[in-house]
Design an enzyme around this catalytic site. Structure first.
Site, PDB file in Angstrom:
ATOM      1  N   GLU A   1       0.681  -1.241  -0.135  1.00 23.52           N
ATOM      2  CA  GLU A   1       0.050  -0.131   0.058  1.00 23.52           C
ATOM      3  C   GLU A   1       0.946   1.325   0.075  1.00 23.52           C
ATOM      4  OE1 GLU A   1      -2.932  -0.278   3.046  1.00 23.52           O
ATOM      5  OE2 GLU A   1      -4.428  -1.373   1.848  1.00 23.52           O
TER       6      GLU A   1
ATOM      7  N   GLU B   1      -6.866  -7.938  -0.463  1.00 23.33           N
ATOM      8  CA  GLU B   1      -7.231  -7.876   0.960  1.00 23.33           C
ATOM      9  C   GLU B   1      -8.852  -7.615   1.078  1.00 23.33           C
ATOM     10  OE1 GLU B   1      -4.940  -5.269   3.596  1.00 23.33           O
ATOM     11  OE2 GLU B   1      -3.285  -5.786   2.384  1.00 23.33           O
TER      12      GLU B   1
END
Ligand code: GLA
Ligand code: ZN
Length: 686
Positions: free
Chosen positions: A151, A311
């Site tokens: 991320e 995710e």
């Protein structure tokens, strides 16, 4: 290269952090996860500090054991390079690796994505770690991808970044004169004579920001810092990717995206990914079409290839203000929704719930109690069984959408960093209104950038196309000229790529295409609206589905003169009452619609259906409220996903004789079926 070449079923799994646990737990984890049908684990995401305990020392013994444990259990591995958090010793020894905040304060060790991307030390050691990992583990057959860092995001305002920013600007503008012209620096006395005088725009100077209020003078400087920062973080990704590719050219590389995430231009990033993956964390009562928009955007960033849901939480997040549980069935429903929009994986954060630190209350497949007798585990295992049964049926399939919505990060940055006309402009939410109108009525719709080919589409929605970068206008003209339908809106065609306002009369380069001139723009005060008055339906609809009537005109109103466009609606009130509010212009073989103000959603919903009918586009599936349907296509075979997002069962009519892949239930054409709340069908024609 893509993920699909490596998989024969929907991969099921997610983040696994066994380094947080003693080894006897690992064994139990393998038993539980195998039982739940888990077959892929993302490992090594935050392990740098363990792998490199000091500057001269590497120690892979724990990772070796993890790799052995998960491999023996038959798991595939999504192998992270672990570079999202540098080790503590590095921060102490080389403070340059730590970022500097926008207020000039130096950060300390104690967070992730805390490394300065301009730091040579960070670059050198992250590259070295990627190298060592690829050499040591790259021959393993069960690796499905390298997952670089985690991320990416954030900003740094240190001197090294400021230097890198100046270098980036030199490349972009070449000369000081060109920069001064592009940045319009004569305004408020900001003319530069030396590159060394240019600062990273921060809260100390140079930045213009609405929230919190900071009054820098030069918005293009702030826009350029966003562009630069997206690029410099991409450089970090590419540097690791290069190292990995040299050693293991056969393993795809990726990093996890986050949907409509402000910091990074994911269209630019997506072009460098072997496949796009992303992390889906909707707030508990998020409309299903808002989640769908993120999926479609992520698919678009990967050029329409399948993506990976990297995710999602199996149950609950910990970082939202209120972390409600996903209700029974919702994890399953939202997993299928990802598949319905083009994912080839269903993955979670995470496998086992941490004992300590800030994610101890974040959901996981295995809860703190450590056994399988939990609702969340049972739901996970049940979905695991279903996914096994689906095999590779729709893996690597594509979409065949005839409608697309344009999305553009520069445009988002520029409209957000704009002083005026209204503080209520929120680019992703404006785009969402148009996406929502299409998606909730079950039209197959892609989200694309202007670089994508337009040839397969019949309709393009380009809301708030404020910034017209080189080539945009020409490309849209060609599309319409050849028979395409373009819908654009208020606050379009305003500036060039340097945020310099058009001198051709708004909407600038789109003026001829839209057949209008916008003379002024009126921002509406909170709670106030104007109206679209439509006396004659342009679609010749005489039924109650017609758009004849008065509809709210919101946000702000362009005051329009037609220059050949047909006037479809006029404003209802104020000093510009009776002037054009919605126009249609024939251009070449096609047509352009211009909404001068934001239409209330009901008008947009109706308009969308009528324009789709006119262009010969049919919905994937009839659309009772809350029923979502999408279609993936592989080798001519169609997979129609039908999902019930309602809290109660809903009756649907199955259009053709078909079979549900999940249950093997067979349906006849026109059969009525009560799809339970959170129910899912994957229909294939018989
Ligand atoms: C992100 C991160 C994970 C974890 C989750 C929690 O997606 O990638 O490491 O922190 O958020 O929701
Ligand atoms: Zn920095």
């Amino acid at each position: 290269m893509k993920l699909a070449g490596k998989v024969s079923k929907v991969l099921y799994g997610g983040d696994y952090n066994p380094e947080q646990w003693p080894r006897d737990i690992w064994k139990e984890d393998m038993r539980l996860l195998t039982f739940a049908g888990i077959d892929v684990l993302t490992i090594n995401v935050f392990s740098w500090a363990i792998l490199q305990p000091s500057e001269d020392e590497y120690n892979f013994s724990v990772l070796d054991d993890i790799v052995e444990t998960v491999s023996k259990a038959g798991m595939k591995i999504c192998f992270a390079t672990g570079t999202a958090t540098h080790p503590a010793w590095m921060a102490r020894k080389y403070p340059e690796v730590l970022r500097v905040n926008t207020d000039g304060s130096k950060r300390k060790f104690g967070d992730r994505q805390n490394s300065c991307p301009s730091s040579k030390i960070y670059r050198m050691y992250s590259g070295r770690l990627a190298h060592k990992i690829a050499e040591r583990y790259g021959k393993l057959e069960n690796i499905i991808a390298w997952h670089i860092s985690n991320e990416y995001g954030g900003y740094c305002y240190c001197d090294n970044c400021q230097h890198a920013f100046r270098e980036w600007l030199k490349k972009r503008y070449k000369t000081m004169e060109a920069l001064n012209a592009a940045w319009n620096t004569a305004f408020w006395g900001h003319t530069y004579h030396d590159w060394e005088d240019i600062v990273s725009p921060s809260f100390l100077g140079g930045e213009w920001s609405r929230q919190p209020r900071v009054s820098g003078s030069c918005q293009i400087q702030s826009i350029d810092y966003r562009r630069f920062y997206s690029d410099i973080l991409l450089d970090c990704f590419l540097e690791e990717a290069k190292v990995l590719k040299e050693i293991t050219p056969y393993i795809p590389v990726t990093t996890n995206f986050m949907g409509t995430f402000w910091d990074l231009d994911y269209f630019k990033w997506g072009k460098h990914m072997d496949f796009v993956c992303w992390d889906n964390y909707p707030w508990p009562d998020c409309p299903h079409t808002r989640i769908a928009m993120n999926h479609a955007l992520m698919r678009g960033c990967g050029g329409g290839q399948p993506f990976s849901l990297m995710e999602q939480t199996p149950s609950v997040t910990n970082w939202q203000p209120y972390n409600s549980l996903k209700r029974p069935g919702i994890m399953r429903l939202w997993s299928y929704q990802a598949l319905a929009h083009g994912s080839d994986t269903v993955m979670f954060f995470q496998m086992r719930r941490s004992r300590g630190c800030c994610e101890k209350f974040h959901g996981a497949v295995i809860d703190h109690c450590g056994h399988e007798n939990t609702r969340v585990f049972r739901e996970t295992a049940a979905l695991g069984d279903e996914l096994k049964k689906l095999g590779d049926s729709f893996i690597d399939s594509r979409f065949n959408s005839k409608a697309a919505v344009l999305y553009d990060w520069d445009n988002w940055w520029a409209t957000t960093l704009s002083a005026g006309p209204t503080q209520d402009m929120n680019y992703p939410e404006e785009v969402y209104r148009y996406y929502d109108a299409l998606a909730k009525q079950n039209y197959s719709v892609d989200i694309i950038d202007v670089d994508a080919p337009f040839d397969n589409y019949k309709i393009l929605f380009a809301p708030v196309l404020y910034m017209i970068k080189p080539g945009y206008a020409e490309k849209l003209k060609t599309f319409v000229n050849k028979g395409g339908t373009l819908i654009t809106t208020y606050f379009s065609g305003m500036t060039d790529e340097n945020d310099l306002v058009t001198q051709e009369g708004y909407p600038g380069e789109l003026r001829e295409l839209c057949g209008i001139w916008v003379e002024e723009t009126d921002a509406l005060l909170p709670g106030k609206d104007n109206g679209f008055v439509i006396k004659k339906d342009p679609f010749n609809q005489n039924s109650d589905k017609s758009i004849i009537g008065a509809w709210k005109a919101e946000l702000f109103c362009d005051i329009i003169h037609s220059e050949g466009a047909e006037i479809i609606a006029n404003y209802e009130s104020d000093f510009y009452a009776g002037t054009p509010a919605l126009c249609r212009n024939k251009f070449g073989q096609g047509q352009v619609w211009y909404f001068g103000a934001r239409p209330e959603q009901a008008l947009l919903d109706r308009f969308t259906v009528l324009i789709c009918v006119e262009c010969g586009i049919l919905p994937v599936f009839p659309a009772p409220e809350g029923i979502e349907a999408t279609r993936r296509v592989k080798d001519g075979k169609e997979f129609t996903f039908v999902l019930n997002h309602n809290k109660t069962a809903a009756e649907i009519v199955i259009p053709a004789s078909s079979r549900d892949l999940i249950t093997d239930k067979v349906f006849t054409a026109n059969e009525r079926y009560s799809l339970p709340a959170a129910g899912v069908l994957i229909l294939v024609k018989n």
